[in-house]
Design an enzyme around this catalytic site. Structure first.
Site, mmCIF file in Angstrom:
data_model
loop_
_atom_site.group_PDB
_atom_site.id
_atom_site.type_symbol
_atom_site.label_atom_id
_atom_site.label_comp_id
_atom_site.label_asym_id
_atom_site.label_seq_id
_atom_site.Cartn_x
_atom_site.Cartn_y
_atom_site.Cartn_z
ATOM 1 N N ARG A 137 -14.312 -2.079 -2.852
ATOM 2 C CA ARG A 137 -13.878 -1.507 -1.581
ATOM 3 C C ARG A 137 -13.800 0.020 -1.675
ATOM 4 O O ARG A 137 -14.631 0.733 -1.121
ATOM 5 C CB ARG A 137 -12.513 -2.089 -1.177
ATOM 6 C CG ARG A 137 -12.189 -1.982 0.328
ATOM 7 C CD ARG A 137 -11.707 -0.627 0.776
ATOM 8 N NE ARG A 137 -10.530 -0.159 0.067
ATOM 9 C CZ ARG A 137 -9.992 1.032 0.244
ATOM 10 N NH1 ARG A 137 -10.535 1.899 1.099
ATOM 11 N NH2 ARG A 137 -8.934 1.408 -0.455
ATOM 12 N N HIS A 142 -2.549 5.098 -8.401
ATOM 13 C CA HIS A 142 -3.962 5.161 -8.025
ATOM 14 C C HIS A 142 -4.423 6.608 -8.197
ATOM 15 O O HIS A 142 -4.150 7.469 -7.353
ATOM 16 C CB HIS A 142 -4.102 4.711 -6.560
ATOM 17 C CG HIS A 142 -5.496 4.715 -6.031
ATOM 18 N ND1 HIS A 142 -6.179 3.558 -5.721
ATOM 19 C CD2 HIS A 142 -6.350 5.721 -5.728
ATOM 20 C CE1 HIS A 142 -7.379 3.862 -5.247
ATOM 21 N NE2 HIS A 142 -7.506 5.179 -5.249
ATOM 22 N N CYS A 146 -13.055 9.372 -0.780
ATOM 23 C CA CYS A 146 -12.456 9.026 0.515
ATOM 24 C C CYS A 146 -13.194 9.744 1.631
ATOM 25 O O CYS A 146 -13.385 10.965 1.563
ATOM 26 C CB CYS A 146 -10.977 9.419 0.528
ATOM 27 S SG CYS A 146 -10.164 9.146 2.118
#
Length: 381
Positions: free
Chosen positions: A48, A285, A318
């Protein structure tokens, strides 16, 4: 190197006297088998978070093969997809098919694997639940549903919902994504933090009614591409408390930009402890944009955190964080943890092979130093 101290006590809240776990479905820690303090859970986010920012469309078959290969490495937690609107993240447009495939044909594994899917809003939640309703016996959840949960008779059904007897049914989990700064929240969710939390409450409540475990990410906790380094750790802790009160089972602190440093990571974790967030409820993360991911991992281990996200081959980035590069690679993270005497349950050699395979498939360079070193040594020998 930091001295790794065992976690000997839980921190009590000093900033808030709130009951943070009133709706969480996580099993009572006192009643469950607890791994040794040397065990670290590695959560693979490659399918993902690792692929979402790729501009070239990746075939569904490649995504499924990546998940299947990862399932054979000993990892037990894999982030598999996202029910976000395809116009915003086109690469995740086939997450419906991925979830359905995992329910009908789960990869053969010795232990159940938890597959998580991002559900950013009520529509994403509805899409995920509509698939799960059609396969009620093909997955595991932590608690029975608390609302009527019957198959959707209007949806097409597969002739057979049976799965391989060689594989235990997978766990299915959902996740939401908050952010620590107003500007990033506006760019990512087109709203402010307060409104985003109201929306997430609907998702979390709906997921819990379906018996699903919920992970709550908080992005840009150690630096924002729009507001800079000075992200208030107390504000991050307040958002985490709000999400826990809604019923989130886990808080995932995301250094989305890779701007985090050792001192600021330590400061953030102290703020979380002061707010009553337990180490057991945290996942870290780290992106490796500035080469600090493993340093920050060491700081987190010293604090007592034992759960970390990573991406095979160092894939990632991102779409709403300009300049941010990939996650810390799973191969580098596992090698680092094992060099400290920690246990992960992961097969490092297999991870290196998967990292080389997927980066080759999508035409990216392999960002794992450990992966390249191990495979290079193997070929030279």
């Amino acid at each position: 190197m930091f001295a790794l101290r065992p976690l000997t006590r839980r921190t009590h809240a000093t900033l808030h006297s709130r009951c943070l776990r009133c709706m969480s479905t996580t099993i009572d820690p006192s009643a469950q088998h607890r791994p040794t303090n040397n065990f670290v859970k590695v959560v693979e986010v490659g399918p993902r978070d690792g692929l979402q920012n790729e501009k070239k469309t990746i075939p569904l078959t490649t995504k499924i093969e990546l998940i299947e290969r990862l399932a054979k490495t000993g990892l037990t937690d894999i982030e598999a997809g996202s029910f976000v609107a395809p116009k915003w993240v086109p690469q995740m447009a086939d997450s419906n098919e991925i979830l359905e495939y995992l329910l009908k044909t789960p990869p053969t594994t010795l232990n159940p694997i938890a597959y998580s899917f991002l559900a950013p809003n009520a529509r994403g939640l509805s899409n995920a639940l509509s698939i799960l309703r059609n396969y009620p016996s093909s997955y595991q959840s932590l608690t029975p549903p608390t609302s009527p949960y019957e198959a959707d008779e209007s949806a097409p059904h597969s002739p057979s919902q049976s799965q391989s007897s060689d594989s235990p049914p997978p766990f299915i989990e959902l996740s939401v994504f908050a952010a620590a700064t107003e500007t990033f929240t506006q760019k990512n969710l087109n709203t402010d933090i307060a409104t985003s939390l109201v929306r997430f409450k609907e998702v979390i409540t709906g997921a819990k009614e379906a018996g699903l475990r919920v992970r709550a990410y908080i992005s840009v906790v150690l630096g924002c591409p729009f507001e800079g380094y000075d992200v208030n750790p107390q504000r991050v802790a307040e958002i985490a408390c709000d999400l826990m009160e809604m019923g989130a089972d886990e808080i995932d602190l995301g250094d989305t930009t890779g701007m985090g440093t050792a001192p600021r990571t330590a400061e953030l974790l102290r703020a979380m402890s002061a707010a009553g967030i337990r180490n057991e409820d945290l996942t870290m993360h780290f992106h490796d944009t500035y080469g600090q991911a493993l340093v920050n991992t060491a700081v987190s281990l010293e604090h007592g955190v034992r759960r970390f996200d990573s991406s095979v081959g160092g894939l990632g980035g991102c779409p709403y964080s300009p300049g941010a590069t990939g996650n810390v690679s799973t191969e580098d993270l596992v090698y680092f943890l094992e060099s400290l005497g920690m246990e992960t349950g992961a097969d490092l050699d297999r991870l290196c092979e998967v990292g080389e395979w997927i980066t080759g498939e999508i035409g990216k360079s392999n960002s794992s130093s450990v992966g390249k070193a191990i495979l290079g040594k193997r070929r030279a020998g």
